[in-house]
Design a protein around this motif. Structure first.
Motif, PDB file in Angstrom:
ATOM      1  N   ALA A 112     -65.554  13.234 -15.922  1.00  0.00           N
ATOM      2  CA  ALA A 112     -65.102  14.623 -16.001  1.00  0.00           C
ATOM      3  C   ALA A 112     -66.153  15.512 -16.666  1.00  0.00           C
ATOM      4  CB  ALA A 112     -63.787  14.696 -16.766  1.00  0.00           C
ATOM      5  N   LEU A 113     -66.908  14.939 -17.596  1.00  0.00           N
ATOM      6  CA  LEU A 113     -67.920  15.699 -18.330  1.00  0.00           C
ATOM      7  C   LEU A 113     -69.241  15.795 -17.564  1.00  0.00           C
ATOM      8  CD1 LEU A 113     -68.143  17.112 -21.074  1.00  0.00           C
ATOM      9  CD2 LEU A 113     -69.042  14.996 -22.015  1.00  0.00           C
ATOM     10  N   LEU A 114     -69.401  14.959 -16.547  1.00  0.00           N
ATOM     11  CA  LEU A 114     -70.660  14.888 -15.808  1.00  0.00           C
ATOM     12  C   LEU A 114     -71.060  16.213 -15.141  1.00  0.00           C
ATOM     13  CD1 LEU A 114     -72.551  12.502 -15.666  1.00  0.00           C
ATOM     14  CD2 LEU A 114     -71.595  11.909 -13.461  1.00  0.00           C
ATOM     15  N   PRO A 115     -70.167  16.915 -14.438  1.00  0.00           N
ATOM     16  CA  PRO A 115     -70.588  18.183 -13.809  1.00  0.00           C
ATOM     17  C   PRO A 115     -71.067  19.232 -14.804  1.00  0.00           C
ATOM     18  CG  PRO A 115     -68.495  17.459 -12.896  1.00  0.00           C
ATOM     19  CD  PRO A 115     -68.812  16.551 -14.054  1.00  0.00           C
ATOM     20  N   ALA A 116     -70.431  19.301 -15.954  1.00  0.00           N
ATOM     21  CA  ALA A 116     -70.861  20.262 -16.978  1.00  0.00           C
ATOM     22  C   ALA A 116     -72.253  19.894 -17.498  1.00  0.00           C
ATOM     23  CB  ALA A 116     -69.857  20.291 -18.122  1.00  0.00           C
ATOM     24  N   ILE A 161     -76.153  15.001 -22.980  1.00  0.00           N
ATOM     25  CA  ILE A 161     -76.409  13.641 -22.499  1.00  0.00           C
ATOM     26  C   ILE A 161     -75.840  12.610 -23.475  1.00  0.00           C
ATOM     27  CG2 ILE A 161     -78.257  11.959 -22.077  1.00  0.00           C
ATOM     28  CD1 ILE A 161     -79.881  14.257 -20.858  1.00  0.00           C
ATOM     29  N   LYS A 162     -76.004  12.871 -24.777  1.00  0.00           N
ATOM     30  CA  LYS A 162     -75.479  11.944 -25.780  1.00  0.00           C
ATOM     31  C   LYS A 162     -73.960  11.852 -25.725  1.00  0.00           C
ATOM     32  CE  LYS A 162     -79.268  12.396 -29.064  1.00  0.00           C
ATOM     33  NZ  LYS A 162     -79.702  12.971 -30.353  1.00  0.00           N
ATOM     34  N   LYS A 163     -73.293  12.976 -25.444  1.00  0.00           N
ATOM     35  CA  LYS A 163     -71.835  12.954 -25.342  1.00  0.00           C
ATOM     36  C   LYS A 163     -71.390  12.048 -24.204  1.00  0.00           C
ATOM     37  CE  LYS A 163     -70.828  17.528 -27.237  1.00  0.00           C
ATOM     38  NZ  LYS A 163     -70.378  18.896 -26.928  1.00  0.00           N
ATOM     39  N   ASN A 181     -82.356  20.827 -27.050  1.00  0.00           N
ATOM     40  CA  ASN A 181     -81.332  20.221 -27.902  1.00  0.00           C
ATOM     41  C   ASN A 181     -79.972  20.252 -27.240  1.00  0.00           C
ATOM     42  OD1 ASN A 181     -83.023  19.513 -29.992  1.00  0.00           O
ATOM     43  ND2 ASN A 181     -82.779  21.458 -31.061  1.00  0.00           N
ATOM     44  N   GLU A 182     -79.678  21.333 -26.525  1.00  0.00           N
ATOM     45  CA  GLU A 182     -78.406  21.433 -25.819  1.00  0.00           C
ATOM     46  C   GLU A 182     -78.298  20.343 -24.751  1.00  0.00           C
ATOM     47  OE1 GLU A 182     -75.825  24.928 -23.558  1.00  0.00           O
ATOM     48  OE2 GLU A 182     -77.978  25.169 -23.834  1.00  0.00           O
TER      49      GLU A 182
END
Length: 85
Positions: free
Chosen positions: A49-53, A32-34, A26-27
């Motif tokens: 910017a969110l891709l590495p996390a 991925i949805k974000k 789920n995490e």
């Protein structure tokens, strides 16, 4: 319901591991949805910017054995393609 003590323990351990795996999956799905949502809104800078996390979350799920390494690679490749494409 099992009668043997070790079999009873296996049932309990399997339930616990199943819940942990669901939580990890789920995490990954949420992360991925974000990124997908940011791409659809056209906020590519935020998505990059969110891709590495997100990659980190996918890699950690892979190292815990929740996903096969090829499955994890496939997820990361699809995300990269969406963000960069």
């Amino acid at each position: 319901m099992p009668n043997i003590k070790s079999a009873k323990k296996r049932v309990l351990v399997n339930q616990k591991k199943n819940e942990q795996n669901k939580m990890i999956k789920n995490e990954v799905k949420t992360a991925i949805k974000k990124v997908d949502l940011l791409v659809k809104e056209g906020k590519l800078d935020d998505a990059k910017a969110l891709l590495p996390a997100t990659f980190s979350i996918i890699d950690s799920a892979c190292s815990k054995g929740v996903f096969h390494k090829n499955n994890a690679s496939n997820k990361k490749a699809k995300l990269s393609k969406k963000v960069n494409g």
